[in-house]
Write a protein that holds these residues in place. Structure first.
Motif, short mmCIF file in Angstrom:
data_model
loop_
_atom_site.label_atom_id
_atom_site.label_comp_id
_atom_site.label_asym_id
_atom_site.label_seq_id
_atom_site.Cartn_x
_atom_site.Cartn_y
_atom_site.Cartn_z
N ALA A 264 -10.46 2.95 -8.59
CA ALA A 264 -11.13 1.57 -8.84
C ALA A 264 -9.93 0.69 -8.96
O ALA A 264 -8.92 0.85 -8.35
CB ALA A 264 -11.60 2.13 -10.20
N GLU A 265 -10.46 -0.67 -9.47
CA GLU A 265 -9.61 -1.63 -9.63
C GLU A 265 -9.18 -1.70 -11.01
O GLU A 265 -9.95 -1.47 -11.83
CB GLU A 265 -9.95 -2.95 -9.27
CG GLU A 265 -10.43 -3.08 -7.67
CD GLU A 265 -10.80 -4.55 -7.07
OE1 GLU A 265 -10.98 -5.28 -8.25
OE2 GLU A 265 -10.86 -4.57 -5.97
N TYR A 266 -7.79 -1.95 -11.32
CA TYR A 266 -7.30 -1.75 -12.62
C TYR A 266 -6.25 -3.16 -12.74
O TYR A 266 -5.31 -3.21 -11.89
CB TYR A 266 -6.43 -0.67 -12.78
CG TYR A 266 -7.12 0.66 -12.62
CD1 TYR A 266 -7.96 1.13 -13.70
CD2 TYR A 266 -7.23 1.22 -11.43
CE1 TYR A 266 -8.60 2.44 -13.63
CE2 TYR A 266 -7.60 2.41 -11.23
CZ TYR A 266 -8.49 3.06 -12.47
OH TYR A 266 -9.08 4.31 -12.17
N ASP A 267 -6.60 -3.95 -13.69
CA ASP A 267 -5.94 -5.19 -14.14
C ASP A 267 -4.97 -4.75 -15.09
O ASP A 267 -5.35 -4.28 -16.09
CB ASP A 267 -6.68 -6.42 -14.49
CG ASP A 267 -7.74 -6.93 -13.42
OD1 ASP A 267 -7.02 -7.39 -12.25
OD2 ASP A 267 -8.96 -7.04 -13.53
N SER B 40 -0.85 -5.21 -6.31
CA SER B 40 -0.86 -6.62 -6.09
C SER B 40 -0.59 -7.57 -7.21
O SER B 40 -0.72 -7.00 -8.26
CB SER B 40 -2.13 -7.09 -5.41
OG SER B 40 -3.17 -6.67 -6.09
N GLU C 244 0.77 -1.17 -0.29
CA GLU C 244 0.12 0.01 0.07
C GLU C 244 0.80 1.30 -0.05
O GLU C 244 1.85 1.41 0.69
CB GLU C 244 -0.90 0.04 1.07
CG GLU C 244 -1.93 1.03 1.24
CD GLU C 244 -2.81 0.95 2.31
OE1 GLU C 244 -3.78 0.28 2.29
OE2 GLU C 244 -2.57 1.74 3.41
N THR D 206 -2.76 0.71 -3.96
CA THR D 206 -2.54 -0.94 -3.42
C THR D 206 -2.21 -1.61 -4.80
O THR D 206 -2.74 -1.72 -5.85
CB THR D 206 -3.76 -1.62 -2.75
OG1 THR D 206 -4.19 -0.89 -1.65
CG2 THR D 206 -3.18 -2.96 -2.30
N THR E 45 -5.32 -0.93 -7.04
CA THR E 45 -6.42 -0.20 -6.48
C THR E 45 -6.16 0.83 -6.13
O THR E 45 -5.38 1.23 -5.29
CB THR E 45 -6.89 -1.37 -5.58
OG1 THR E 45 -7.09 -2.79 -5.72
CG2 THR E 45 -8.36 -0.88 -4.84
N LYS F 180 -2.38 -6.10 -10.31
CA LYS F 180 -3.49 -5.20 -10.17
C LYS F 180 -3.11 -4.02 -9.45
O LYS F 180 -2.41 -3.96 -8.41
CB LYS F 180 -4.79 -6.04 -9.26
CG LYS F 180 -6.02 -5.13 -9.23
CD LYS F 180 -7.03 -5.82 -8.46
CE LYS F 180 -7.54 -7.19 -9.38
NZ LYS F 180 -8.53 -7.86 -8.74
#
Length: 273
Positions: free
Chosen positions: A94-97, A116, A61, A114, A91, A89
């Motif tokens: 929003a979440e972004y792959d 990951s 983070e 974040t 975050t 990913k």
């Protein structure tokens, strides 16, 4: 774990006196991708931050960075994140792959970040004055231009991701240049742009390959020897060019007064020393 290093601005007259160790201490970008760590370099060139996040065993983070003077890093900043290696990913708002070569722009106020997944995340950030929408940009969505020729060993394609032809940002301009097989030179003839600094990260090199990164004033050049996923901080007064022992790609990022990619002062070959 978060580690932050501060690099103060160096004037060209002082830089001309540096030996190899001093040049690397002030301008070399290395060891930013350490498993389980976020490593940032806070520069006093247009207050740009460059760094890396390597999640390894679990998410990392990025939120409060004391050097920025705000509660969260994006409270007064924008950021571009470049994915290297395996899928991962991000975050934030929003979440972004992301997969290798993707670039994610996060606007001012996007919140804590974040990281990951697999591989590494290259981080570039600069102060912002306005919020623009966050956006994940694939290489197919980038503007591109092919330059150079095989006979000059500089056939390359420049991909413009965070760029006025693709999207709006405050001052970040970020892209990637890929050299074709048999080509080794980038940004030659050289140029400077006194209204903005630049940072390079060389990628897609074999372990034994190297890039000779040229820097310094046009009539007082110096060099750094760089390996894969290492880079250089380029002050506004410095040229930024390089030649490799094989072809390669590099991430370039600029911040400063002007987002006009063509706002440069060309340096003639006769001027270089």
């Amino acid at each position: 774990m978060l580690n932050v290093e501060t690099r103060h601005a160096i004037d060209p007259a002082t830089a001309a006196t540096f030996d190899t160790t001093e040049l690397r201490e002030h301008f070399h970008v290395s060891n930013i991708f350490v498993p389980g760590e976020i490593n940032l370099i806070y520069t006093h060139y247009d207050r740009m931050i460059v760094g890396g996040a390597t999640p390894a065993e679990g998410p990392l983070e990025l939120d409060h960075v004391a050097e920025c003077g705000t509660a969260s890093i994006l409270d007064r900043r924008e950021m571009t994140i470049v994915k290297l290696g395996g899928p991962g990913k991000v975050t934030a708002d929003a979440e972004y792959d992301m997969v290798h070569g993707d670039m994610l722009y996060l606007g001012m106020g996007a919140g804590k970040i974040t990281f990951s997944g697999e591989g590494r995340f290259y981080i570039i950030s600069a102060p912002a004055h306005q919020t623009y929408p966050s956006r994940l940009i694939k290489i197919a969505e980038a503007a591109n231009v092919t330059l150079g020729a095989a006979e000059n060993c500089n056939e390359r394609t420049i991909y413009q991701f965070v760029h006025p032809d693709v999207m709006k940002s405050c001052q970040l301009v970020v892209g990637m240049t890929k050299l074709q097989k048999g080509s080794i030179w980038n940004t030659m003839p050289a140029h400077v742009h006194d209204r903005r600094m630049e940072a390079y990260l060389y990628i897609d090199l074999d372990e034994s390959a190297r890039v000779i990164h040229l820097m310094g004033e046009p009539d007082e050049t110096r060099h750094l020897v760089l390996k894969n996923e290492e880079g250089a901080i380029s002050p506004p007064w410095s040229i930024h060019s390089g030649a490799g022992t094989s072809n390669y790609a590099f991430i370039w990022a600029m911040a400063g007064d002007n987002v006009d990619y063509k706002d440069v002062e060309m340096v003639s070959m006769e001027t270089l020393k």
